[in-house]
Write an enzyme that holds these catalytic residues in place. Sequence first.
Site, PDB file in Angstrom:
ATOM      1  CG  ASP A   1      -8.365  -0.615   9.724  1.00 37.56           C
ATOM      2  OD1 ASP A   1      -8.962  -0.991  10.732  1.00 37.56           O
ATOM      3  OD2 ASP A   1      -8.943  -0.480   8.633  1.00 37.56           O
TER       4      ASP A   1
ATOM      5  CG  ASP B   1      -5.824  -3.788  -1.637  1.00 38.54           C
ATOM      6  OD1 ASP B   1      -5.426  -3.386  -0.527  1.00 38.54           O
ATOM      7  OD2 ASP B   1      -6.167  -4.962  -1.853  1.00 38.54           O
TER       8      ASP B   1
ATOM      9  N   GLY C   1       0.764  -1.251   0.000  1.00 41.89           N
ATOM     10  CA  GLY C   1       0.000   0.000   0.000  1.00 41.89           C
ATOM     11  C   GLY C   1       0.788   1.291   0.000  1.00 41.89           C
TER      12      GLY C   1
HETATM   13  C1  PRP Z   1      -3.150  -2.963   4.858  1.00 39.02           C
HETATM   14  C2  PRP Z   1      -2.468  -1.600   4.900  1.00 39.02           C
HETATM   15  C3  PRP Z   1      -1.751  -1.574   6.223  1.00 39.02           C
HETATM   16  C4  PRP Z   1      -2.560  -2.521   7.072  1.00 39.02           C
HETATM   17  C5  PRP Z   1      -3.352  -1.744   8.073  1.00 39.02           C
HETATM   18  O1  PRP Z   1      -2.258  -3.903   4.331  1.00 39.02           O
HETATM   19  O2  PRP Z   1      -1.608  -1.432   3.817  1.00 39.02           O
HETATM   20  O3  PRP Z   1      -0.420  -2.009   6.097  1.00 39.02           O
HETATM   21  O4  PRP Z   1      -3.423  -3.258   6.209  1.00 39.02           O
HETATM   22  O5  PRP Z   1      -4.264  -2.553   8.760  1.00 39.02           O
HETATM   23  P1  PRP Z   1      -4.227  -2.853  10.314  1.00 39.02           P
HETATM   24  O6  PRP Z   1      -3.837  -1.578  11.032  1.00 39.02           O
HETATM   25  O7  PRP Z   1      -5.639  -3.265  10.626  1.00 39.02           O
HETATM   26  O8  PRP Z   1      -3.263  -3.963  10.570  1.00 39.02           O
HETATM   27  P2  PRP Z   1      -2.713  -5.268   3.641  1.00 39.02           P
HETATM   28  O9  PRP Z   1      -2.390  -6.400   4.598  1.00 39.02           O
HETATM   29  O10 PRP Z   1      -4.115  -5.165   3.148  1.00 39.02           O
HETATM   30  O11 PRP Z   1      -1.692  -5.353   2.452  1.00 39.02           O
HETATM   31  P3  PRP Z   1      -1.461  -4.330   1.231  1.00 39.02           P
HETATM   32  O12 PRP Z   1      -0.661  -3.139   1.767  1.00 39.02           O
HETATM   33  O13 PRP Z   1      -0.686  -5.146   0.261  1.00 39.02           O
HETATM   34  O14 PRP Z   1      -2.811  -3.895   0.702  1.00 39.02           O
END
Ligand code: PRP
Length: 177
Positions: free
Chosen positions: A103, A159, A44
């Site tokens: 998040d 995404d 991301g």
């Molecule tokens: C998403 C985003 C953060 C994480 C945040 O990554 O990029 O790194 O989740 O969420 P959290 O605070 O609830 O842990 P994801 O695992 O979807 O991978 P991506 O970056 O490849 O989309």
Amino acid sequence: MSSQPKLHVLFNRQEIEATVSRLAAEISQDYHDRHPLLIGVLKGSFMLMADLIRHLDFPLEVDFIGLSSYGKDRQTSGKVKVVHELSTPIKGREVLVIDDIVDTGLTVSFLLDYLRKKKPASLKLCALTDKPSRRRVPVTIDYLGFTVPNKFIVGYGLDWDEKFRNLPDICFLEGED
Ligand code: PRP
């Protein structure tokens, strides 16, 4: 296959550019003479990293780490995995983590613990967005772009089922809170 969800712009590209400039100014003030290592959290953060470092006019290095906890789901599994390792030793380095969203905080909290064990000289966090309403573990964000409401956001690297990372604006999906 389900139909495409409706998108609404939350922060447009001009607002993002202004915010990235502001983050770069804050980071420059603190790191201009420290030769930091910026670690982007894949996937991301790739767009933020690319835009941010163009504003940083001092010596720095860039690396990426791949973490995954969401997989194809919109709910975190809670189990974070390293899926792409760092290529740079970080012992004794001034490390700044660059992430797209905090998040629940589980991903970055895992990452900060993981990196701290490698004994960097310092370790700080820059996040483009923060969704505090969903936090499950406490996280200190040293450089924050936007606080976002409890909506599913996409674009500018973020995404939904691997889609919409290429949007230049940050949008939310209608009905996908
Ligand atoms: C998403 C985003 C953060 C994480 C945040 O990554 O990029 O790194 O989740 O969420 P959290 O605070 O609830 O842990 P994801 O695992 O979807 O991978 P991506 O970056 O490849 O989309």
